[in-house]
Design a protein around this motif. Structure first.
Motif, short mmCIF file in Angstrom:
data_model
loop_
_atom_site.label_atom_id
_atom_site.label_comp_id
_atom_site.label_asym_id
_atom_site.label_seq_id
_atom_site.Cartn_x
_atom_site.Cartn_y
_atom_site.Cartn_z
N ILE A 17 0.85 -1.19 0.00
CA ILE A 17 0.00 0.00 0.00
C ILE A 17 0.89 1.24 0.00
CG2 ILE A 17 -1.77 1.32 1.22
CD1 ILE A 17 -2.76 -1.22 2.48
N CYS A 18 0.61 2.16 -0.91
CA CYS A 18 1.27 3.47 -0.94
C CYS A 18 0.36 4.46 -0.22
CB CYS A 18 1.51 3.89 -2.39
SG CYS A 18 2.46 5.41 -2.58
N ASN A 19 0.87 5.13 0.82
CA ASN A 19 0.02 5.92 1.69
C ASN A 19 0.76 7.16 2.22
OD1 ASN A 19 -2.54 6.07 3.02
ND2 ASN A 19 -1.57 5.50 4.94
N PRO A 20 0.45 8.36 1.70
CA PRO A 20 -0.56 8.68 0.68
C PRO A 20 -0.17 8.12 -0.68
CG PRO A 20 0.72 10.63 1.21
CD PRO A 20 1.14 9.58 2.19
N ASN A 21 -1.19 7.80 -1.44
CA ASN A 21 -0.96 7.06 -2.68
C ASN A 21 -0.53 7.96 -3.84
OD1 ASN A 21 -0.96 4.77 -4.38
ND2 ASN A 21 -2.99 5.30 -5.13
N ASN A 22 0.37 7.45 -4.63
CA ASN A 22 0.79 8.06 -5.89
C ASN A 22 0.19 7.20 -7.01
OD1 ASN A 22 2.14 9.23 -8.05
ND2 ASN A 22 4.10 8.26 -7.58
N PRO A 23 -0.71 7.73 -7.85
CA PRO A 23 -0.93 9.14 -8.19
C PRO A 23 -2.21 9.77 -7.63
CG PRO A 23 -1.80 7.82 -9.95
CD PRO A 23 -1.32 6.86 -8.88
N THR A 24 -2.99 9.05 -6.80
CA THR A 24 -4.31 9.57 -6.42
C THR A 24 -4.26 10.57 -5.28
OG1 THR A 24 -4.70 7.76 -4.84
CG2 THR A 24 -5.36 7.40 -7.14
N GLY A 25 -3.20 10.53 -4.45
CA GLY A 25 -3.09 11.44 -3.33
C GLY A 25 -3.93 11.05 -2.13
N TYR A 26 -4.54 9.86 -2.17
CA TYR A 26 -5.45 9.42 -1.09
C TYR A 26 -4.65 8.85 0.09
CZ TYR A 26 -9.11 6.81 1.34
OH TYR A 26 -9.96 6.31 2.30
N PHE A 27 -5.06 9.18 1.32
CA PHE A 27 -4.42 8.67 2.53
C PHE A 27 -5.45 7.91 3.36
CE2 PHE A 27 -3.00 8.76 6.91
CZ PHE A 27 -1.64 8.51 6.81
N ILE A 28 -5.06 6.74 3.86
CA ILE A 28 -5.94 5.98 4.74
C ILE A 28 -5.32 5.96 6.13
CG2 ILE A 28 -4.93 3.76 4.01
CD1 ILE A 28 -7.83 2.62 4.57
N ARG A 29 -6.11 6.35 7.12
CA ARG A 29 -5.61 6.47 8.49
C ARG A 29 -5.49 5.11 9.18
NH1 ARG A 29 -8.88 11.02 7.63
NH2 ARG A 29 -7.74 12.98 7.94
N GLN A 30 -4.65 5.09 10.21
CA GLN A 30 -4.38 3.87 10.97
C GLN A 30 -5.65 3.19 11.45
OE1 GLN A 30 -1.70 3.67 14.31
NE2 GLN A 30 -0.21 4.98 13.27
N LYS A 31 -6.52 3.99 12.06
CA LYS A 31 -7.73 3.43 12.66
C LYS A 31 -8.57 2.68 11.63
CE LYS A 31 -11.76 4.74 15.44
NZ LYS A 31 -12.51 5.87 16.08
N GLU A 32 -8.62 3.22 10.41
CA GLU A 32 -9.40 2.59 9.35
C GLU A 32 -8.75 1.30 8.86
OE1 GLU A 32 -10.85 5.56 6.30
OE2 GLU A 32 -9.48 6.83 7.45
N LEU A 33 -7.42 1.30 8.75
CA LEU A 33 -6.71 0.17 8.15
C LEU A 33 -6.36 -0.92 9.16
CD1 LEU A 33 -5.67 -0.61 5.30
CD2 LEU A 33 -3.41 0.22 6.01
N LEU A 34 -6.56 -0.68 10.45
CA LEU A 34 -6.13 -1.62 11.48
C LEU A 34 -6.67 -3.04 11.29
CD1 LEU A 34 -4.11 -1.31 13.69
CD2 LEU A 34 -5.97 -0.87 15.31
N PRO A 35 -7.93 -3.22 10.86
CA PRO A 35 -8.39 -4.60 10.62
C PRO A 35 -7.54 -5.33 9.58
CG PRO A 35 -10.25 -3.11 10.70
CD PRO A 35 -9.03 -2.25 10.69
N VAL A 36 -7.08 -4.62 8.56
CA VAL A 36 -6.22 -5.22 7.53
C VAL A 36 -4.85 -5.56 8.12
CG1 VAL A 36 -4.99 -4.76 5.37
CG2 VAL A 36 -7.40 -4.12 5.60
N VAL A 37 -4.30 -4.64 8.89
CA VAL A 37 -2.99 -4.86 9.51
C VAL A 37 -3.05 -6.06 10.45
CG1 VAL A 37 -1.19 -3.83 10.94
CG2 VAL A 37 -2.44 -2.40 9.34
N ASN A 38 -4.13 -6.19 11.21
CA ASN A 38 -4.30 -7.34 12.10
C ASN A 38 -4.39 -8.64 11.31
OD1 ASN A 38 -4.40 -6.67 14.96
ND2 ASN A 38 -6.15 -5.38 14.47
N TYR A 39 -5.10 -8.61 10.19
CA TYR A 39 -5.23 -9.83 9.39
C TYR A 39 -3.90 -10.23 8.78
CZ TYR A 39 -6.73 -13.16 5.90
OH TYR A 39 -6.86 -14.30 5.14
#
Length: 346
Positions: free
Chosen positions: A143-165
């Protein structure tokens, strides 16, 4: 070789290059002075693994120096990670920086592209991604965060279920934070002791020294140890190592850069909203992804070159086509020229 931004054609000095995402405030006098001073050590080998710079970065991030690795730009570390871990299956969140795909393809990995969509403004839906990961069970998620080329950022709290998995299935997360200095967002560095995360950082974009090639990565000491087992010696030159403290200690440059970015981003958003034939996507960083509603971006680039302006067409990004282009945010004077030229050609 992959396609990237950067204009190398005729009249290079006259062309305003909006295809590269570099801080337009440029190199500070303090950095220039340090580089000139460093000429006196050019007759000696640099540190074999950049130990002094690792300690500076570790102190700044409140981690151990054994949890830091220095690279000849962040791109070297992408290829090093792929080579060191040689995963069987990799999931890459697309569209994104295309060197991830190439690095893992060279190691023979099976690459699965999870594509974000225009209809959702290229935002990541965590629950949908989790379902996809459970079906694929990758060894590495990128995951590129913030992403190139879209500029989108996903915060820790949102992504934590993925990180746990990812931890649950014994896999790794390669998280590229190369553009995070342009944001006001919180890094994931605080998670490296608890989770199998390798975080990439670039120092060349925010501090405007891409010619020096300077990047670093942070992770738990076991991941860093494995990377060092596969890393070539002396990949970072003496000039790059000499300026790490200088650029990180320059609080005035940091504050000036953040103010420049916010002011210019607001200006560009306001002007782009008035151009009917362009869609654009809100960005957390120093570039903006745009989409032309009629024709294609190559035609727009060709017309803009009549005004000595060059943009980055994005059809080489997986999930995008030739209607997309990316513009860097530059100085106010240059941004005015860009907007005026776009209005004329469209």
């Amino acid at each position: 070789m992959n396609k990237h931004g950067g204009y190398y054609g005729e009249n290079k000095e006259k062309v305003l290059d909006f295809s590269v995402n570099i801080n337009p405030l440029g190199v500070t006098e303090r950095v220039k002075e340090k580089l000139i001073e460093s000429i006196n050590i050019i007759n000696r080998y640099p540190e074999i693994d950049g130990e002094s710079a690792k300690k500076v970065l570790a102190d700044r991030l409140s981690i151990e120096h054994s949890e830091v690795i220095i690279g000849n730009g962040a791109t070297e570390l992408i290829y090093l990670f792929a080579r060191a871990f040689s995963p069987k299956k990799v999931v890459i969140i697309q569209p994104t920086f295309n060197e991830y795909f190439r690095a893992f393809r060279l190691t023979g990995s099976r690459i699965c592209n999870y594509e974000l969509t225009y209809s959702n403004d290229f935002k990541l839906e965590v629950n949908d991604l989790l379902d996809y990961l459970k079906d694929i069970n990758p060894n590495v998620l990128v995951i590129c965060n913030p992403n190139n080329p879209t500029g989108y950022f996903i915060r820790q709290k949102e992504l934590l279920p993925v990180v746990n998995y990812i931890r649950e299935i014994g896999s790794y997360l390669l998280l590229d934070e190369s553009f995070i200095d342009f944001t006001d967002e919180k890094s994931y560095v605080n998670l490296i002791k608890e989770f199998p995360i390798f975080i990439l950082r670039s120092m060349t974009k925010f501090y405007s020294v891409p010619g020096l090639r300077l990047g670093y990565g942070v992770a738990n000491s076991e991941i860093i140890k494995k990377l060092n087992e596969h890393k070539e010696p002396w990949t970072i030159n003496s000039f790059a190592l000499s300026i790490v403290s200088t650029i990180l200690d320059d609080e005035a440059f940091y504050r000036e850069s953040k103010k420049w970015l916010q002011d210019e981003k607001n200006y560009l958003y306001k002007e782009l909203k008035e151009i009917r034939d362009i869609d654009f996507f809100n960005s957390q960083t120093n570039f903006i992804l745009c989409k032309v509603k009629k024709g294609n971006a190559y035609e727009v680039r060709e017309k803009l070159m009549q005004y000595n302006i060059y943009i980055r067409v994005c059809d080489d990004f997986i999930g995008l086509d030739n209607t997309y282009f990316r513009i860097a945010i530059k100085s106010h004077k240059d941004n005015i020229k860009l907007i005026n030229a776009i209005k004329k050609v469209l």
